[in-house]
Design an enzyme around this catalytic site. Structure first.
Site, PDB file in Angstrom:
ATOM      1  CB  SER A   1      -0.929  -0.016   1.213  1.00 44.32           C
ATOM      2  OG  SER A   1      -1.815  -1.116   1.143  1.00 44.32           O
ATOM      3  CB  ALA A   2       3.635   2.424   2.133  1.00 42.54           C
TER       4      ALA A   2
ATOM      5  CD  GLU B   1       5.947  -7.499  -4.531  1.00 45.12           C
ATOM      6  OE1 GLU B   1       5.955  -8.548  -3.851  1.00 45.12           O
ATOM      7  OE2 GLU B   1       5.723  -6.370  -4.044  1.00 45.12           O
ATOM      8  CB  ALA B   2       9.874 -10.421  -2.793  1.00 39.39           C
TER       9      ALA B   2
ATOM     10  CG  HIS C   1      -3.706  -4.879  10.813  1.00 40.88           C
ATOM     11  ND1 HIS C   1      -4.871  -4.529  11.466  1.00 40.88           N
ATOM     12  CD2 HIS C   1      -4.077  -5.300   9.574  1.00 40.88           C
ATOM     13  CE1 HIS C   1      -5.902  -4.734  10.670  1.00 40.88           C
ATOM     14  NE2 HIS C   1      -5.456  -5.208   9.520  1.00 40.88           N
TER      15      HIS C   1
END
Length: 576
Positions: free
Chosen positions: A77-78, A98-99, A514
């Site tokens: 998201s960030a 991106e893994a 979270h």
């Protein structure tokens, strides 16, 4: 690009994915999309956009440069928000790593089956160490390993933080830009809100589609009636005024459009992947940040066929999530000296709090009722929630009560109570935990999962708060308004004494996934990053994700992570 979506938007999304990944030709894509009823001009523009993305990213991968202005590690998201905004400067050359793989699985697109992604290749698979505070259980900590990160596999809930959360951050950092006033401006800019107009709180023209729960099952409004029956506030919107209030119940906000998930990758990344200044590499596992002379000069990354080093002339930004950003820092020689030395890692920056301060929300699974007959699950299966203070003296709510249209329960509770398949749950969630955990490296192998001592419920106040939340769940579930949906109470099934309640809390504890806090932000000497998200002791290196939260916000963290990404973009474009 604005799109007119057909009713079968989920199928269209899958068509897009097949076209982007070279599974079908443009001619086939156009024919199948036209059969769905997409108008000619819209279809042509959509095909052109997908062509741009595919051809551009193919070219970028084939001609990978030795260096970029910015390297962003992670597309959660960030990270998605950051890249989407940063890419507006066409002179900024951006590499995104991106893994995981593309967000191509039908289970990503269909919010009704979001939980089937957990434990798959789209999940990092970290499990907390067994702990006596949860009756010796080892609790999974799921994290998105896919384009879009958690926003591609979560329960789609768009919940904005309380005013008190963000004003506390502003106080801790000494920077008012982290406070609620500025955040409200950001959220209005971010949102494409589909509920009733609210000029003070909600935005209409932003990239993030969010809407109130669509066509919820009858059990959802019944819970709101139960809340009224028990004198809890019932609000018109889960966000907005709730952020400055003492709590209340409402329909959830969700990132679902025409039945499909609209992840933050879809909101931010897709619209810039056709630009020549953005390169996205999937299945790219970052090993470490290269530090030379006190400065981050690039990253070492495994691209699958080779391990290579790529340089960054301006900044490396870690957006790898609540645990992995800390893990990468430690592998890079930034962390507690003693623990790094024990693994043979040379300490380049002694930063003892890297990996400390771990926090997560605890979701109790759960209080269960058997429904007299099955009902259709809608959206992501959770459509109503409430916030409540377990103690009136608290500045903001510490308990989140979630209705789940499934027999949601921990492994132990499910085994002990064997809920029938028609069961539903009311789950008490602890969203202001006082317990703090610790993350450490398992080895120097970047592929190894870290060691997480989560220390869930290690603070006695957390146990007491969850116990109070469970009592509220039982009152709601056994209320007059819920009688049509409650043939019987399955779990716990009776009022529990103090010892029984403590055991029920511990054996039912799960998490919301979270993860936060392991690269704490602050203006003190112990903070991992400062108010500008710069890693203390290193130039050219920043962290922008949930790990920077000094205290976890008291809501689902996706919207706050978008805020962090937006703030990071503001900071970088202001040359701070």
């Amino acid at each position: 690009m604005s799109r007119d979506y057909p009713k079968d938007a989920n199928s269209l999304n899958q068509l897009e994915v097949r076209y982007l990944t070279n599974k079908i030709s443009r001619r086939t894509f156009v024919a199948l999309a036209a059969a769905m009823g997409i108008a000619g001009p819209t279809l042509s523009a959509l095909a052109d956009q997908l062509d741009d993305i595919r051809s551009n990213q193919d070219a970028r991968r084939k001609n990978l440069q030795a260096g970029y202005d910015y390297i962003v590690c992670g597309t959660g998201s960030a990270g998605s928000a950051l890249v989407g905004r940063l890419a507006a400067n066409k002179l900024a050359n951006i590499l995104v790593l991106e893994a995981g793989d593309w967000d191509t699985a039908p289970s990503v697109l269909d919010p009704k089956v979001w939980f089937t992604n957990l434990g798959t290749e789209r999940d990092w698979g970290v499990v907390a160490e067994p702990s006596p505070t949860v009756n010796g259980r080892a609790i999974p900590e799921h994290m998105g390993r896919v384009v879009g990160g958690g926003s591609s596999i979560n329960a789609t809930i768009w919940a904005r933080p309380f005013k008190t959360d963000l004003d506390h951050w502003a106080e801790l950092t000494g920077d008012p830009a982290w406070g609620y006033k500025h955040a409200l401006d950001v959220f209005r800019k971010v949102e494409n809100w589909q509920g009733p107009a609210d000029a003070r709180y909600r935005g209409k023209d932003g990239p993030v589609w969010c809407q109130p729960s669509a066509s919820p099952p009858l059990i959802a409004p019944a819970l709101l009636e139960a809340a009224k029956e028990l004198n809890f506030p019932v609000l018109p919107d889960q966000n907005g005024a709730r952020e400055e209030a003492a709590g209340g119940f409402a329909y959830m906000n969700q990132i679902i459009r025409d039945g499909q998930r609209r992840s933050m990758a879809r909101a931010y990344l897709y619209d810039v992947l056709g630009q020549e200044n953005v390169t996205l590499l999937t299945k790219a596992l970052v090993h470490r940040v290269i530090l030379e002379g006190g400065r981050a000069t690039g990253v070492e990354v495994d691209l699958g066929d080779r391990v290579t080093t790529i340089s960054a002339t301006k900044e490396v930004i870690l957006c790898a999530g609540g645990m992995n950003s800390a893990k990468i820092l430690m592998l890079s020689g930034v962390g507690e000296e003693a623990s790094l030395k024990a693994l043979g890692i040379k300490t380049l920056v002694d930063s003892p709090e890297v990996g400390a301060n771990f926090q997560d929300h605890i979701l109790h699974g759960g209080c269960l009722w058997e429904a007299p007959e099955p009902f259709q699950m809608q959206n992501s299966g959770a459509n109503v929630a409430g916030f409540w203070k377990s103690q009136s003296s608290f500045a903001s709510p510490d308990i989140n009560i979630v209705q789940i249209e499934l027999p949601y329960a921990s492994d132990v509770v499910a085994k002990e109570y064997t809920p029938p398949p028609t069961s539903w749950a009311l789950c008490a969630g602890l969203v202001a935990p006082k317990s703090r955990g610790l993350l450490r490296l398992r080895s120097t192998n970047p592929a190894d999962k870290p060691i997480l001592h989560a220390k869930f419920l290690s603070h006695p106040d957390d146990l007491a708060a969850l116990a109070a939340g469970i009592e509220v769940c039982r009152e709601l579930g056994n209320s007059k308004a819920m009688k049509p949906f409650a043939k019987r109470e399955v779990a716990p099934g009776k009022k529990l004494d103090k010892a029984e309640m403590a055991d029920f809390v511990r054996k039912g504890a799960t998490t919301y996934f979270h993860e936060a806090g392991t690269c704490r932000m602050g203006n003190d000497s112990g903070a991992v990053v400062d108010a500008k998200l710069r890693v203390n002791g290193v130039r050219g290196l920043r962290v922008a994700d949930a790990s920077i939260m000094p205290k976890i916000v008291s809501v689902a963290t996706m919207a706050t992570c978008v805020l962090i990404g937006e703030r990071m973009a503001e900071i970088l474009t202001q040359n701070s």
